[in-house]
Design a protein around this motif. Structure first.
Motif, mmCIF file in Angstrom:
data_model
loop_
_atom_site.group_PDB
_atom_site.id
_atom_site.type_symbol
_atom_site.label_atom_id
_atom_site.label_comp_id
_atom_site.label_asym_id
_atom_site.label_seq_id
_atom_site.Cartn_x
_atom_site.Cartn_y
_atom_site.Cartn_z
ATOM 1 N N ALA A 37 3.612 6.638 2.176
ATOM 2 C CA ALA A 37 4.322 6.440 3.923
ATOM 3 C C ALA A 37 3.986 8.072 3.913
ATOM 4 N N ARG A 38 4.512 8.716 3.521
ATOM 5 C CA ARG A 38 3.677 11.277 3.818
ATOM 6 C C ARG A 38 2.826 10.932 4.233
ATOM 7 N N LEU A 39 2.296 9.841 4.007
ATOM 8 C CA LEU A 39 0.508 10.258 3.941
ATOM 9 C C LEU A 39 -0.251 9.153 5.494
ATOM 10 N N GLU A 40 0.717 8.066 5.506
ATOM 11 C CA GLU A 40 0.280 7.509 6.650
ATOM 12 C C GLU A 40 0.660 8.585 7.520
ATOM 13 N N ALA A 41 2.332 9.026 8.020
ATOM 14 C CA ALA A 41 2.729 9.433 8.656
ATOM 15 C C ALA A 41 2.162 10.571 9.419
ATOM 16 N N GLN A 42 1.703 10.949 8.048
ATOM 17 C CA GLN A 42 1.287 12.985 8.421
ATOM 18 C C GLN A 42 -0.143 12.039 8.630
ATOM 19 N N PHE A 43 -0.983 10.904 8.818
ATOM 20 C CA PHE A 43 -2.436 10.640 9.606
ATOM 21 C C PHE A 43 -2.208 10.058 11.129
ATOM 22 N N GLU A 44 -0.992 9.514 10.755
ATOM 23 C CA GLU A 44 -0.919 9.064 12.368
ATOM 24 C C GLU A 44 -0.292 10.747 13.823
ATOM 25 N N SER A 45 -0.002 11.579 12.795
ATOM 26 C CA SER A 45 0.380 12.698 13.669
ATOM 27 C C SER A 45 -0.477 13.560 13.917
ATOM 28 N N ARG A 46 -1.421 13.395 12.956
ATOM 29 C CA ARG A 46 -3.076 14.283 13.291
ATOM 30 C C ARG A 46 -3.301 13.193 14.567
ATOM 31 N N SER A 47 -3.570 12.134 14.145
ATOM 32 C CA SER A 47 -4.263 11.367 15.236
ATOM 33 C C SER A 47 -3.347 11.435 16.382
#
Length: 258
Positions: A37-47
């Protein structure tokens, strides 16, 4: 043979470890889900950040294209102005030396000295519409200049500059107009009137780009009229007030010939 005590303890420990309960699967699974979940949130933020950066970059590229277009347009206008200035320089030089205009029978009177100063750049626009009393300031000024440069009609140009001075006394071109009028009158050997026009530039417009040339021209007129003291005074003023100018160099030459 008895086994050493340490060996027995080790065997007991291993046996206990073998019967120990395994790590709870639920807790391990929960940790993994949190990490994902943290990785997905980070990925979405970077996107989102990358998308915003791309949008900003696109906007900057649009601005750059607009600036390039404006720059190219200004370059074109500047080139047109430079071409016009070259025409002005040539025509004023012709007026000062008394050379006939190309393709015309009109010539300045003989005896005009060739040591007159080069004129500074006048401000002009690019249109020369037919003259009327309703012309705007820019159009009226440009028409007067056009009478000199294009039509070579110096009598009408003299009248046009007189009228411009009368109609637009607060114009940003007013010092230019007085200088042009002085040049035309000087070419026509009306030295007293020419001197009056050049004096207006010198005395009323201290920041004019024409002032050094007008002051030099006053010295030349004084010299032609036999007033060596007056000529020397004007030449020395040019040298003192505009030491690095072309007018100053010409004033030094003129002083040497007094």
């Amino acid at each position: 043979m008895k086994k050493p005590l340490t060996s027995v303890i080790l065997l007991v420990g291993l046996s206990g470890a073998a019967h120990a309960a395994p790590a709870p699967v639920v807790e391990a699974g929960g940790d993994l889900e949190s990490r994902v979940a943290r990785l997905e949130a980070q990925f979405e933020s970077r996107s989102r950040a990358q998308l915003e950066m791309m949008q900003r970059l696109s906007a900057l590229q649009d601005d750059l294209r607009d600036l390039r277009g404006i720059t190219e347009e200004h370059d074109h206008q500047l080139q047109q102005l430079l071409d016009r200035q070259r025409e002005i320089y040539k025509e004023i030089a012709r007026l000062q030396t008394g050379a006939p205009a190309a393709g015309t029978d009109t010539a300045a009177p003989s005896g005009t000295p060739a040591s007159a100063p080069a004129a500074a750049t006048p401000q002009v626009v690019t249109t020369t519409p037919d003259y009327s009393n309703n012309l705007s300031e820019n159009e009226a000024y440009d028409r007067a200049v056009g009478l000199v440069l294009k039509q070579k009609d110096y009598a009408k140009a003299t009248d046009a500059f007189r009228k411009f001075i009368q109609d637009f006394p607060k114009s940003s071109y007013i010092d230019n107009a007085h200088y042009w009028l002085g040049q035309l009158l000087y070419s026509d050997r009306k030295l007293d009137e020419a001197s009056q026009s050049f004096s207006v530039v010198v005395n009323r417009y201290p920041n004019s780009t024409k002032r050094a040339d007008a002051m030099l021209k006053l010295g030349i007129i004084a010299k032609e009229k036999g007033d060596k003291a007056g000529a020397s005074s004007y030449f020395n003023r040019v040298i003192k007030e505009y030491p690095d100018s072309t007018s100053a160099r010409m004033a030094k030459d003129s002083l040497g010939s007094l």
